[in-house]
Write a protein that holds these residues in place. Structure first.
Motif, PDB file in Angstrom:
ATOM      1  N   GLY A 159       0.739  -1.078   0.053  1.00  0.00           N
ATOM      2  CA  GLY A 159       0.062   0.021  -0.059  1.00  0.00           C
ATOM      3  C   GLY A 159       0.701   1.490  -0.102  1.00  0.00           C
ATOM      4  O   GLY A 159       0.205   2.560   0.002  1.00  0.00           O
ATOM      5  N   GLY A 160       2.030   1.068   0.036  1.00  0.00           N
ATOM      6  CA  GLY A 160       3.013   2.313  -0.040  1.00  0.00           C
ATOM      7  C   GLY A 160       3.648   2.363   1.223  1.00  0.00           C
ATOM      8  O   GLY A 160       4.586   3.637   1.359  1.00  0.00           O
ATOM      9  N   ILE A 161       3.508   1.726   2.255  1.00  0.00           N
ATOM     10  CA  ILE A 161       4.166   2.097   3.489  1.00  0.00           C
ATOM     11  C   ILE A 161       5.778   2.087   3.168  1.00  0.00           C
ATOM     12  O   ILE A 161       6.577   2.900   3.796  1.00  0.00           O
ATOM     13  N   GLN A 162       6.077   0.993   2.673  1.00  0.00           N
ATOM     14  CA  GLN A 162       7.759   0.756   2.594  1.00  0.00           C
ATOM     15  C   GLN A 162       8.255   1.944   1.579  1.00  0.00           C
ATOM     16  O   GLN A 162       9.233   2.538   2.008  1.00  0.00           O
ATOM     17  N   ALA A 163       7.394   2.414   0.562  1.00  0.00           N
ATOM     18  CA  ALA A 163       8.031   3.310  -0.358  1.00  0.00           C
ATOM     19  C   ALA A 163       8.299   4.686   0.590  1.00  0.00           C
ATOM     20  O   ALA A 163       9.157   5.398   0.136  1.00  0.00           O
ATOM     21  N   GLN A 168      11.692   8.887   3.104  1.00  0.00           N
ATOM     22  CA  GLN A 168      12.079   9.450   4.346  1.00  0.00           C
ATOM     23  C   GLN A 168      13.493   9.461   4.547  1.00  0.00           C
ATOM     24  O   GLN A 168      14.071  10.422   5.073  1.00  0.00           O
ATOM     25  N   ARG A 169      14.242   8.367   4.474  1.00  0.00           N
ATOM     26  CA  ARG A 169      15.743   8.116   4.596  1.00  0.00           C
ATOM     27  C   ARG A 169      16.343   8.805   3.504  1.00  0.00           C
ATOM     28  O   ARG A 169      17.262   9.274   3.521  1.00  0.00           O
ATOM     29  N   LEU A 170      15.847   8.720   2.110  1.00  0.00           N
ATOM     30  CA  LEU A 170      16.628   9.036   1.029  1.00  0.00           C
ATOM     31  C   LEU A 170      16.630  10.612   0.970  1.00  0.00           C
ATOM     32  O   LEU A 170      17.703  11.157   0.663  1.00  0.00           O
ATOM     33  N   SER A 190      -1.195   9.811  -1.026  1.00  0.00           N
ATOM     34  CA  SER A 190      -0.801  10.626   0.193  1.00  0.00           C
ATOM     35  C   SER A 190      -0.836   9.535   1.160  1.00  0.00           C
ATOM     36  O   SER A 190      -2.090   8.702   1.081  1.00  0.00           O
ATOM     37  N   LEU A 191      -0.147   9.481   2.172  1.00  0.00           N
ATOM     38  CA  LEU A 191      -0.211   8.192   3.368  1.00  0.00           C
ATOM     39  C   LEU A 191       0.563   8.832   4.403  1.00  0.00           C
ATOM     40  O   LEU A 191       1.829   9.098   4.347  1.00  0.00           O
ATOM     41  N   ASP A 192      -0.025   8.786   5.453  1.00  0.00           N
ATOM     42  CA  ASP A 192       0.584   9.457   6.854  1.00  0.00           C
ATOM     43  C   ASP A 192       1.175   8.368   7.549  1.00  0.00           C
ATOM     44  O   ASP A 192       0.438   7.580   8.038  1.00  0.00           O
ATOM     45  N   ILE A 193       2.593   8.157   7.602  1.00  0.00           N
ATOM     46  CA  ILE A 193       3.331   7.414   8.363  1.00  0.00           C
ATOM     47  C   ILE A 193       3.856   7.830   9.452  1.00  0.00           C
ATOM     48  O   ILE A 193       4.515   8.928   9.306  1.00  0.00           O
ATOM     49  N   PRO A 194       4.144   7.331  10.622  1.00  0.00           N
ATOM     50  CA  PRO A 194       4.946   7.798  11.822  1.00  0.00           C
ATOM     51  C   PRO A 194       6.509   7.931  11.287  1.00  0.00           C
ATOM     52  O   PRO A 194       7.134   6.989  10.327  1.00  0.00           O
ATOM     53  N   SER A 195       7.095   8.830  11.709  1.00  0.00           N
ATOM     54  CA  SER A 195       8.688   9.081  11.220  1.00  0.00           C
ATOM     55  C   SER A 195       9.717   8.149  11.501  1.00  0.00           C
ATOM     56  O   SER A 195      10.694   8.118  11.125  1.00  0.00           O
ATOM     57  N   ASN A 196       9.037   7.213  12.602  1.00  0.00           N
ATOM     58  CA  ASN A 196      10.064   6.204  13.203  1.00  0.00           C
ATOM     59  C   ASN A 196       9.800   4.887  12.492  1.00  0.00           C
ATOM     60  O   ASN A 196      10.403   3.853  13.015  1.00  0.00           O
ATOM     61  N   ILE A 198      10.608   2.098   9.970  1.00  0.00           N
ATOM     62  CA  ILE A 198      12.028   1.566   9.385  1.00  0.00           C
ATOM     63  C   ILE A 198      11.632   0.678   8.218  1.00  0.00           C
ATOM     64  O   ILE A 198      10.989  -0.229   8.265  1.00  0.00           O
ATOM     65  N   ALA A 199      12.306   1.066   7.083  1.00  0.00           N
ATOM     66  CA  ALA A 199      11.935   0.087   5.922  1.00  0.00           C
ATOM     67  C   ALA A 199      13.422  -0.287   5.258  1.00  0.00           C
ATOM     68  O   ALA A 199      14.164   0.714   5.414  1.00  0.00           O
ATOM     69  N   GLU A 200      13.627  -1.299   4.708  1.00  0.00           N
ATOM     70  CA  GLU A 200      14.736  -1.924   4.153  1.00  0.00           C
ATOM     71  C   GLU A 200      14.733  -1.106   2.795  1.00  0.00           C
ATOM     72  O   GLU A 200      13.978  -1.252   1.826  1.00  0.00           O
ATOM     73  N   VAL A 201      15.884  -0.702   2.255  1.00  0.00           N
ATOM     74  CA  VAL A 201      16.100  -0.045   1.154  1.00  0.00           C
ATOM     75  C   VAL A 201      16.245  -0.978   0.074  1.00  0.00           C
ATOM     76  O   VAL A 201      17.206  -2.064   0.334  1.00  0.00           O
ATOM     77  N   PRO A 202      15.589  -1.319  -1.004  1.00  0.00           N
ATOM     78  CA  PRO A 202      15.834  -2.451  -2.120  1.00  0.00           C
ATOM     79  C   PRO A 202      17.370  -2.418  -2.274  1.00  0.00           C
ATOM     80  O   PRO A 202      18.176  -1.433  -2.518  1.00  0.00           O
TER      81      PRO A 202
END
Length: 251
Positions: A159-163, A168-170, A190-196, A198-202
């Protein structure tokens, strides 16, 4: 150019070799591998699916390179390359189907676009990428290209959480509009996710960043591939010294 790596599960030494994929048979091998990865893993909707291939109008205008396992004869990695002259004949780079590339015409020096990069899941490691990168380096040197650009994908199947988390990291470390600004034609929902979160960069996107590539804007939502595409630009003069040996100066 040969590279080898040991497969710990079978104790068989893999003999991997990069090659230029020339001719209809080699192209179909690349298209079949792309289909297996993009359709099988990402559930992408692909032109040529009825033949078990991923194909489009750009293939005939691109150079294709790959990595082959000499023990099995299988093609295990591939990418395609479109240079500025071929893109001029087509009227566009592939990336321009997803992004408005502000500043592209002002880049000083020839440009090479990389795309449709994929690696068989069983070979998805640094060794395979290193073999592919070494062959890419040869192409860059032969053409004296100043810039390498293209798209790297992040799955949208959640749904776009990882992206969103990856972006946020990039943004903090790799976002740069100095040479070019990529404006997505279809921004992510648009997707509001917490700033903390963490997702692995592909792996492929991580490999570009290690080379010294920069992200030139927000990602584009590619609904057919069910991914978020991030536009990257690598100025050859800014190659990370650790990896620059693969991209030795052209002579």
């Amino acid at each position: 150019m040969n590279r080898t790596a040991r497969a710990d599960d079978t104790r068989i030494e893999r003999r991997l070799q990069a090659e230029r994929l020339v001719g209809p048979h080699a192209l179909r091998e690349a298209q079949a591998l792309r289909f297996a990865v993009f359709s099988g893993e990402l559930k992408a909707k692909l032109k040529g699916a009825e033949q078990g291939l991923d194909m489009d109008d750009f293939d005939a205008h691109c150079r294709h390179i790959g990595v082959r396992d000499l023990n099995t004869g299988r093609l295990v990695a591939t990418t395609r390359l479109l240079d500025h002259q071929a893109a001029r004949g087509l009227g566009r780079f592939y990336s321009e189907e997803e992004f408005s590339l502000h500043g592209l015409s002002g880049l000083q020096g020839p440009v090479l676009e990389i795309g449709r990069t994929c690696v068989d899941a069983a070979y998805r490691n640094g060794g395979t990428i290193a073999v592919l990168w070494a062959e890419l380096a040869e192409v860059l040197n032969e053409g004296r290209y100043s810039y390498l650009m293209g798209c790297a994908s992040i799955s949208m199947q959640d749904g776009g959480i990882q992206a969103q988390a990856v972006m946020q990291r990039l943004r903090d470390r790799y976002l740069c509009n100095e040479h070019l600004r990529a404006e997505p034609k279809k921004p992510l929902p648009s997707l509001d996710i917490p700033s903390n979160v963490i997702a692995e960069v592909p792996p492929l996107l991580k490999a570009y960043m290690r080379l010294g590539a920069k992200v030139c804007g927000e990602p584009c939502w590619d609904e057919e591939f069910q991914v978020a595409d991030v536009f990257i630009l690598l100025k050859r003069d800014n190659l990370c010294p650790r990896y620059a040996r693969h991209f030795k100066a052209a002579v």
